[in-house]
Design an enzyme around this catalytic site. Structure first.
Site, PDB file in Angstrom:
ATOM      1  N   ASP A 265       0.788  -1.234   0.000  1.00  0.00           N
ATOM      2  CA  ASP A 265       0.000   0.000   0.000  1.00  0.00           C
ATOM      3  C   ASP A 265       0.824   1.290   0.000  1.00  0.00           C
ATOM      4  O   ASP A 265       0.520   2.245   0.730  1.00  0.00           O
ATOM      5  CB  ASP A 265      -1.011  -0.008   1.162  1.00  0.00           C
ATOM      6  CG  ASP A 265      -2.203  -0.906   0.842  1.00  0.00           C
ATOM      7  OD1 ASP A 265      -2.258  -1.426  -0.277  1.00  0.00           O
ATOM      8  OD2 ASP A 265      -3.073  -1.076   1.707  1.00  0.00           O
TER       9      ASP A 265
ATOM     10  N   ASN B 271     -12.432  -2.082  -8.040  1.00  0.00           N
ATOM     11  CA  ASN B 271     -12.992  -2.032  -6.691  1.00  0.00           C
ATOM     12  C   ASN B 271     -13.351  -0.593  -6.352  1.00  0.00           C
ATOM     13  O   ASN B 271     -12.743   0.317  -6.899  1.00  0.00           O
ATOM     14  CB  ASN B 271     -11.947  -2.506  -5.672  1.00  0.00           C
ATOM     15  CG  ASN B 271     -11.670  -3.982  -5.797  1.00  0.00           C
ATOM     16  OD1 ASN B 271     -12.575  -4.758  -6.015  1.00  0.00           O
ATOM     17  ND2 ASN B 271     -10.405  -4.353  -5.652  1.00  0.00           N
TER      18      ASN B 271
HETATM   19  P1  NAI Z   1      -5.514   4.149 -12.454  1.00  0.00           P
HETATM   20  O1  NAI Z   1      -6.238   5.395 -12.087  1.00  0.00           O
HETATM   21  O2  NAI Z   1      -4.019   4.123 -12.525  1.00  0.00           O
HETATM   22  O3  NAI Z   1      -6.041   3.660 -13.885  1.00  0.00           O
HETATM   23  C1  NAI Z   1      -7.340   3.814 -14.355  1.00  0.00           C
HETATM   24  C2  NAI Z   1      -7.334   3.645 -15.874  1.00  0.00           C
HETATM   25  O4  NAI Z   1      -8.671   3.608 -16.337  1.00  0.00           O
HETATM   26  C3  NAI Z   1      -6.634   4.776 -16.621  1.00  0.00           C
HETATM   27  O5  NAI Z   1      -5.887   4.216 -17.676  1.00  0.00           O
HETATM   28  C4  NAI Z   1      -7.799   5.591 -17.197  1.00  0.00           C
HETATM   29  O6  NAI Z   1      -7.478   6.222 -18.419  1.00  0.00           O
HETATM   30  C5  NAI Z   1      -8.812   4.495 -17.435  1.00  0.00           C
HETATM   31  N1  NAI Z   1     -10.192   4.989 -17.478  1.00  0.00           N
HETATM   32  C6  NAI Z   1     -10.793   5.862 -16.664  1.00  0.00           C
HETATM   33  N2  NAI Z   1     -12.059   6.067 -17.085  1.00  0.00           N
HETATM   34  C7  NAI Z   1     -12.255   5.325 -18.176  1.00  0.00           C
HETATM   35  C8  NAI Z   1     -13.353   5.114 -19.064  1.00  0.00           C
HETATM   36  N3  NAI Z   1     -14.519   5.706 -18.864  1.00  0.00           N
HETATM   37  N4  NAI Z   1     -13.179   4.271 -20.081  1.00  0.00           N
HETATM   38  C9  NAI Z   1     -12.005   3.656 -20.269  1.00  0.00           C
HETATM   39  N5  NAI Z   1     -10.945   3.798 -19.479  1.00  0.00           N
HETATM   40  C10 NAI Z   1     -11.064   4.619 -18.435  1.00  0.00           C
HETATM   41  O7  NAI Z   1      -6.046   3.044 -11.440  1.00  0.00           O
HETATM   42  P2  NAI Z   1      -5.376   1.624 -11.065  1.00  0.00           P
HETATM   43  O8  NAI Z   1      -4.499   1.755  -9.887  1.00  0.00           O
HETATM   44  O9  NAI Z   1      -4.816   1.002 -12.300  1.00  0.00           O
HETATM   45  O10 NAI Z   1      -6.679   0.803 -10.581  1.00  0.00           O
HETATM   46  C11 NAI Z   1      -7.745   0.563 -11.422  1.00  0.00           C
HETATM   47  C12 NAI Z   1      -8.833  -0.213 -10.702  1.00  0.00           C
HETATM   48  O11 NAI Z   1      -8.376  -1.502 -10.449  1.00  0.00           O
HETATM   49  C13 NAI Z   1      -9.268   0.354  -9.349  1.00  0.00           C
HETATM   50  O12 NAI Z   1     -10.689   0.354  -9.287  1.00  0.00           O
HETATM   51  C14 NAI Z   1      -8.733  -0.622  -8.356  1.00  0.00           C
HETATM   52  O13 NAI Z   1      -9.591  -0.752  -7.236  1.00  0.00           O
HETATM   53  C15 NAI Z   1      -8.737  -1.885  -9.158  1.00  0.00           C
HETATM   54  N6  NAI Z   1      -7.793  -2.880  -8.701  1.00  0.00           N
HETATM   55  C16 NAI Z   1      -8.283  -4.126  -8.465  1.00  0.00           C
HETATM   56  C17 NAI Z   1      -7.474  -5.124  -8.024  1.00  0.00           C
HETATM   57  C18 NAI Z   1      -8.024  -6.482  -7.818  1.00  0.00           C
HETATM   58  O14 NAI Z   1      -7.335  -7.360  -7.405  1.00  0.00           O
HETATM   59  N7  NAI Z   1      -9.243  -6.715  -8.090  1.00  0.00           N
HETATM   60  C19 NAI Z   1      -6.075  -4.864  -7.756  1.00  0.00           C
HETATM   61  C20 NAI Z   1      -5.613  -3.540  -8.072  1.00  0.00           C
HETATM   62  C21 NAI Z   1      -6.471  -2.584  -8.529  1.00  0.00           C
END
Ligand code: NAI
Length: 548
Positions: free
Chosen positions: A230, A402
């Site tokens: 984290d 999430n």
């Molecule tokens: P981030 O903010 O770095 O990436 C988000 C991405 O989504 C960016 O590339 C952005 O351009 C894109 N995006 C935003 N709105 C969009 C739309 N309307 N259409 C298409 N693309 C869009 O966030 P990060 O750290 O990569 O996390 C993403 C998600 O993954 C979070 O919700 C997090 O909770 C989840 N996550 C889940 C895990 C799991 O094990 N289930 C582990 C790590 C993250």
């Protein structure tokens, strides 16, 4: 009294008559000698009287600080019910309230003002030998951001699972918080805040502090596994890149998350009798989580014989500006490495000029896997899913964002829109889905499938490093244990009560890979299996005898 006050040694009412005589405990304990099972029944009764999850968490943590064997036995007997209480999601509340629910010390606070005596702080640890350290700086705690020193709740909760599932001995775990201040105004204003009241240290000062910490760890714990947890995105990767070749270390948010997703995907691909190299994979979202998962999938493809270029060509990333292709001028180096050549997509039929969105990609290619890491709920719409399911027999669809409100789709909708054919795993928990007279359980890609097993693997094999190939081996071993391989209507990932067994399997795979790469001494597989078995601690009371 020392025995009763030491949670690792205390048996409470289970001290035998002989032990009570030996240690002068008669009269200090009620006369009836109980079994561990009887104690578990009473502890569970007390637990059930609590009326909210935070109270349940506090109740369990108090038990841990009183009698660790009883704590772990209770957890083991109620693993489905209690894992979400000691760890996610409830641990988030515990971090927010950390200063208010603080009772007994556990773990080490390494505060910035003590930066020149970190080795001394570490030397004050309660037990000399440590197998696994989990360290956070509290900046990006789950989905709730900066919690400062309260972030220590995460390493405590996580190490409980290293013990519960991996079997790492509880006295050989050490939670650490790097207290570098907090930018959380609420925490700073709170008169009861227990951390260093200062805004976060940043820039060069921050990285120098991390380096001082790592040097102290190297000195004090040359063979211990150090797991980063984290940290903010801007710190996590540079720290991992800088130190992964210097000590036994990994970052669970980056590597563990990707390994679990890969394990579930490899399981799904095996269920439909295909191989990973045949897949066309579409990602919605191209942030750090998405590229981390893609890197792991690509490593699996290359391991199965594809060149790097061939592997990359199977990925289709869509971010908030549409499909990532080489004609776009707004791409970071990381995104550019996954860009589709402009020529390949220039003839795509699209609804909007100059932009290729997710629906266009699904309409123009035969996507077999769709992964959501976009943070935007509801983006896997019915027309998109129906179009995907029209072209492939068993679409693999993982909405991983999430919390639940940000999930790209509800599991139930994905099953219905694909007429029960989709293989689904999610980031947030979803209940089973009723479809066509079947109950379809939905796997949750939770890191708990990998990190306890990785800890067990490196401890048992006495590995000196955690390599990418060891992560890949862990993911493959996880996929081999997918219940869906044996029963088509079962979950893609194993149930929690089976995780200790699966962790042992994964640990063996990790150890064998470590040997292959020369980061662990060669021993026969059978011996490694024995070591894994012997390393998996079970919560049972030892009997104390007079040593003379
Ligand atoms: P981030 O903010 O770095 O990436 C988000 C991405 O989504 C960016 O590339 C952005 O351009 C894109 N995006 C935003 N709105 C969009 C739309 N309307 N259409 C298409 N693309 C869009 O966030 P990060 O750290 O990569 O996390 C993403 C998600 O993954 C979070 O919700 C997090 O909770 C989840 N996550 C889940 C895990 C799991 O094990 N289930 C582990 C790590 C993250």
């Amino acid at each position: 009294m020392d025995l009763l006050d030491t949670p690792l040694l205390n048996k409470g009412t289970a001290f035998t008559e002989e032990e009570r005589t030996l240690f002068g405990l008669h009269g200090l304990l009620p006369p009836h000698v109980e079994t561990l099972e009887e104690q578990v029944a009473r502890a569970y009764e007390a637990y059930q009287l609590k009326d909210n999850d935070l109270e349940r968490h506090i109740c369990l943590r108090a038990l841990q600080d009183n009698n660790e064997v009883l704590f772990y036995r209770l957890l083991l007997d109620h693993i489905d019910e209690m894992t979400p209480i000691v760890y996610t999601p409830t641990v988030a509340l515990a971090c927010q309230q950390f200063s208010h629910i603080y009772r007994r010390p556990r773990g080490i606070f390494v505060s910035y003002p003590h930066r020149n005596s970190i080795a001394t702080l570490l030397r004050n640890r309660p037990n000399p030998n440590v197998d696994v350290i989990v360290v956070t700086d509290g900046e990006r705690i789950l989905g709730i951001g900066d919690q400062g020193a309260g972030g220590l709740g995460i390493p405590i909760g996580k190490l409980s699972l290293y013990t519960l599932i991996g079997g790492i001995r509880p006295e050989r775990t050490l939670p650490i918080v790097l207290d570098v201040g907090t930018n959380n105004a609420q925490r700073l204003r709170d008169p009861e805040y227990i951390g260093w009241r200062h805004e976060r240290i940043a820039g060069e000062d921050y990285f120098n502090f991390i380096d001082q910490f790592v040097q102290a760890v190297k000195q004090e714990f040359p063979e211990t596994c150090l797991q980063w947890e984290d940290f903010a995105n801007t710190h996590a990767r540079p720290i991992l890149e800088r130190y992964s070749d210097q000590l036994l270390t990994f970052n669970d948010d980056i590597q563990g998350t990707a390994a679990v997703a890969l394990g579930a995907i490899l399981g799904a691909v095996s269920v439909i009798g295909k191989s990973i190299v045949e897949q066309q994979i579409v990602f919605l979202g191209a942030g750090s989580a998405a590229t981390g998962v893609a890197d792991e999938l690509r490593a699996a493809m290359e391991d199965d014989g594809l060149s790097e270029a061939e592997a990359r060509s199977r990925f289709w990333f869509v971010d908030s500006h549409g499909l990532i292709h080489s004609g776009r001028a707004d791409l970071s180096a990381e995104k550019l490495s996954y860009a589709q050549p402009r020529d390949r997509v220039s003839k795509f039929a699209t609804k909007t000029k100059d932009r290729i969105d997710l629906a266009d990609v699904i309409a123009n290619i035969d996507a077999t896997i769709l992964i959501g890491l976009s943070t935007v709920g509801g983006t896997f719409t019915e027309p998109i899913i129906r179009e995907m399911a029209r072209k492939v027999e068993r679409p693999i669809i993982f909405p991983l964002s999430n919390p639940t409100s940000k999930s790209e789709a509800k599991a139930e909708d994905l099953i219905h829109w694909s007429d029960g054919r989709a293989l689904v795993a999610t980031g947030s928990p979803f209940g089973s889905v009723d479809y066509g007279g079947r109950k379809i359980p939905i796997a949750q890609c939770n890191n708990v499938y990998i990190f306890p097993a990785m800890g067990l693997g490196v401890v048992a094999s006495r590995s000196r490093r955690v390599t990418d190939a060891m992560m890949l081996a862990a993911a493959r071993a996880l996929s081999a244990n997918s219940p869906a391989l044996r029963d088509a209507s079962a979950s893609l990932l194993p149930p929690l009560p089976d995780l200790r067994r699966v962790a042992a399997e994964i640990a063996v795979a990790v150890g064998l890979q470590a040997q292959k790469e020369g980061v662990a001494a060669m021993i026969p597989e059978e011996e490694l299996r024995q070591r894994v078995k012997a390393s998996q601690w079970m919560p049972d009371y030892p009997s104390y005898r007079d040593q003379g």
